[in-house]
Structure formats: structure tokens, C-alpha cells
Design a protein around this motif. Sequence first.
Motif, short mmCIF file in Angstrom:
data_model
loop_
_atom_site.label_atom_id
_atom_site.label_comp_id
_atom_site.label_asym_id
_atom_site.label_seq_id
_atom_site.Cartn_x
_atom_site.Cartn_y
_atom_site.Cartn_z
N ILE A 10 0.65 5.56 0.64
CA ILE A 10 -0.15 6.71 1.11
C ILE A 10 0.60 7.97 0.72
CG2 ILE A 10 -1.09 7.89 3.13
CD1 ILE A 10 -1.12 5.08 4.53
N GLN A 60 0.85 -1.20 0.00
CA GLN A 60 0.00 0.00 0.00
C GLN A 60 0.88 1.24 0.00
OE1 GLN A 60 -2.74 -0.03 3.30
NE2 GLN A 60 -3.63 1.94 2.79
N PRO A 87 -4.77 2.98 7.91
CA PRO A 87 -4.46 2.33 6.63
C PRO A 87 -5.58 1.41 6.13
CG PRO A 87 -3.12 1.40 8.40
CD PRO A 87 -3.87 2.56 8.99
N TYR A 89 -3.25 8.42 10.31
CA TYR A 89 -3.79 7.67 9.17
C TYR A 89 -4.35 6.34 9.65
CZ TYR A 89 -0.85 10.82 6.35
OH TYR A 89 -0.26 11.92 5.78
N ILE A 131 -8.11 8.36 4.17
CA ILE A 131 -7.14 7.65 5.03
C ILE A 131 -6.67 8.55 6.16
CG2 ILE A 131 -4.81 6.68 5.03
CD1 ILE A 131 -5.39 5.25 2.54
#
Length: 420
Positions: free
Chosen positions: A294, A292, A326, A324, A332
Motif C-alpha cells: 500500500i 500486498q 486491505p 485502510y 484502500i
Amino acid sequence: MPMDIAEVQLQVRFVTKQEQYAVPDNPYAIQSNFQVSDLNTLLNALLKETLPSFEKAVEFDFLVCGELLCTPLAEHLQEKSISTEETLEIEYLERFPAPSPQDCLMHDDWVSAVQAHGNWILSGCYDNSIHIWSTKGQHKLAIPGHTSPVKAVSWVSFNGDQAVFASGSHDQSAMLWVWNVSNNSVDCVVTCRSHNKGVECLAVSADSLRFATGSWDNNICLWSTSLSNEDNMPPKKRSKPDHGNTREPLTTLKGHREAVSGVKWMDYNTVLSSSWDHLLKLWDCELGGIKQEIAGNKAFFDVDWSPLNNSIIAASADRHIRLYDPRSTESIVRTTFTSHSGWVQAVRWSNTRDTLFLSAGYDNQVKLWETRSPRTPLYDLSGHEDKVLCCDWSNPALLVSGSSDNTLRIFKAKHAVTNA
């Protein structure tokens, strides 16, 4: 909502998760211009009535609609568009006590890294040295070995009389050290080499079997913490004994486009990283790929992860700290915390309370935050005279910070408060 809300009477009900402070569940009538101090007076009076053994007044914080009350009730309700007609539920919890300065530990240069565990504090310094201190401020050891500023330190394990710790430096290496506590002697057992620029950050996995380093070469390397080299390296690779055996990484994670500023283990197979490339990345260590990503809008300088609340906090060049989630499918960014007037250099979650964290900034300030109070920190821990470069918790009530004023400061809260 009418402007004369301050004169309105409110019906409130007090609730708490801290059973020892529970009061009857009746509604009480109060003025809507009540502030935290008024609520504290009322609640302490109710506790005296309810609990005959209750003697000493307790300071409480109050949660209204999920946020700590910092303004008069009327203002808070107006902001949240809450009707004054209905009975308002006010949750209260014992206030985390204000940390007070304990010790100021002098170094010969900038204090760029700190990690506390139990009774011991590790610090890393720009004069290339590592130091071990007791939490009471006693200097145990100054450890030479690196040839450039030490930017990261972390305890690996404590086993009876033996403690293992790791350090990372701008000399492009990370080192594993063994400290014999009763002899107060230390040996570098392993030198880890693979980065071709300075090591900026370092984190040890929860099972203490591996550690991760992040570097100005944009890469993250994963290393074994094993002290024996049999499983890690053929004998021909061994270097001169005074700096231990040389080790190569288990894995190199490539994907950031600028310096890696922070690394943290989220679980045995997931590493979280922050970078100057405005990105946070979650890595699958086994596959060596990114799970992932961000995106932020400025360089990230540090990141931390809490297993207590499954949330990330990140420090940024825009002076804000962001929390955040996740796992969120919507936004987010859950909360933004704004109080520092300069770059935020370091963030650390409390390891015992899921709503508390520390931040350290270029404005010479260390701030203690409660996640349910995004606009105002609980406390400003003043004392440093220059940029604060690192911070950590030793236990629920002991906080440490290092600065370019060449000091490591220890702050202590009067007692640890259980998680609410």
C-alpha cells in the motif's frame, strides 16, 4: 436545500444496539437546529418515561448517516445532502467517558516505548533502560542491559508467577527477558542479533510463539520466543551467560528501501510493516515474500492492525492518520483523520472496541478517536510538554503515553463501555 433549514421540523426515530437503553420505535418531531446536547436532553427524558428504574442521566453520542454528530443537525444533513422530508434514523450509543490524568511517571530520559497488559506497564527509555510499573503508578524495576536507547518493548506471555517480555534497541539487538513477579527479579535469557542498524519496532504474534523486529537496516526479522535454545541454536554460538544465549532469526524479510518504523502481526502467517519509504507491506512469513503493498505519499512512522474490524491505521509525516481496508478493491484509504498539527508518531487500536484508537504526535498531544468522527477526535489528552513518542491501552479504560518530556502518563476513563 433551503437556507432556512434550521427552522424546519424533522421526524426522527431513535435506534440503538445497546438494548438496556432502547426507547419506543415511534417517530418524534424535533427542530432541525437540535444539537447533541438537545438530543441528549430529549433521549434522557424518553428513557425516564420508558424505564422506571432509569435514574442517572447518561451521555450519548449520535450517529447520523454513519458519522458521529458534531454540528447542529441541520448543518450535518446539509453536508450529507439528506432530505428533511423523510423520517431520519438516529442511532445512539453511550459516550466513551473522558479519560482523566491519573499518574505522571518520571524517567531519566525520553520515554520511547510503552506497552501495557493487565496490571503492568513496560516502558523503554533513551537512557538504555527498561522499566516495569503497575497501572497504579508503582515503579517495580529498572532494568539495564541494552547499550543504546530502547525503542520497542512488548509483553510476550504471562504464566502464573512468570512474565516474559521482549525489547529492541538502537544497539542493534532484541532481548527476551523473564520476570519473576513474586521475587521481582528479571533475567535476560536470549539476545537476538542479526540487524546491522538499530531496532526501531517490535511485535509479538497472537500465539506468543514468535516476534518480529523492524530496523533502520530496512529489514524485518522473525524470531522464536522459546526460552530454551535447543531448537534454535548450536551450543558453539552461545555467548556469555549474563546476556543469555545469542539467537539468529527464523526468517529475514527484505523489501523496504528505508527504515522500518512499525510491525504488527495480522495472523500467524502475515506481518504488516510500515516504513520511511512511504510504503505499507503485508508479508507472507512462510514464503518470505510480499502479499500486498500500500503506497502512501509521505514517510510512515507507525502502523496498527485491528482483528476486531480488519482495518489498518497508519501514522504519517503529513500529520494525517489514515484508515485502510486491505481487502477493498476500490480505494484502500477508507477514512483520513486530521487534527494533529505535527508529525503523528504512534497509533494504537483499542483491543476491546472496534471503533476507538489512540494517536500520539510531535504536537505534544495524545488524541482519542472514534472512527465514525474523522474530523474531530473524541478527546485531546493533554499534559505532555514535549513530543509524544508512544501510546497504548491497558484495558478498555486505561490509556498510557510516553514523551520526550521524560514522563509516562496514565489516563483513566471512569468506566469501560461495552462494544457498540
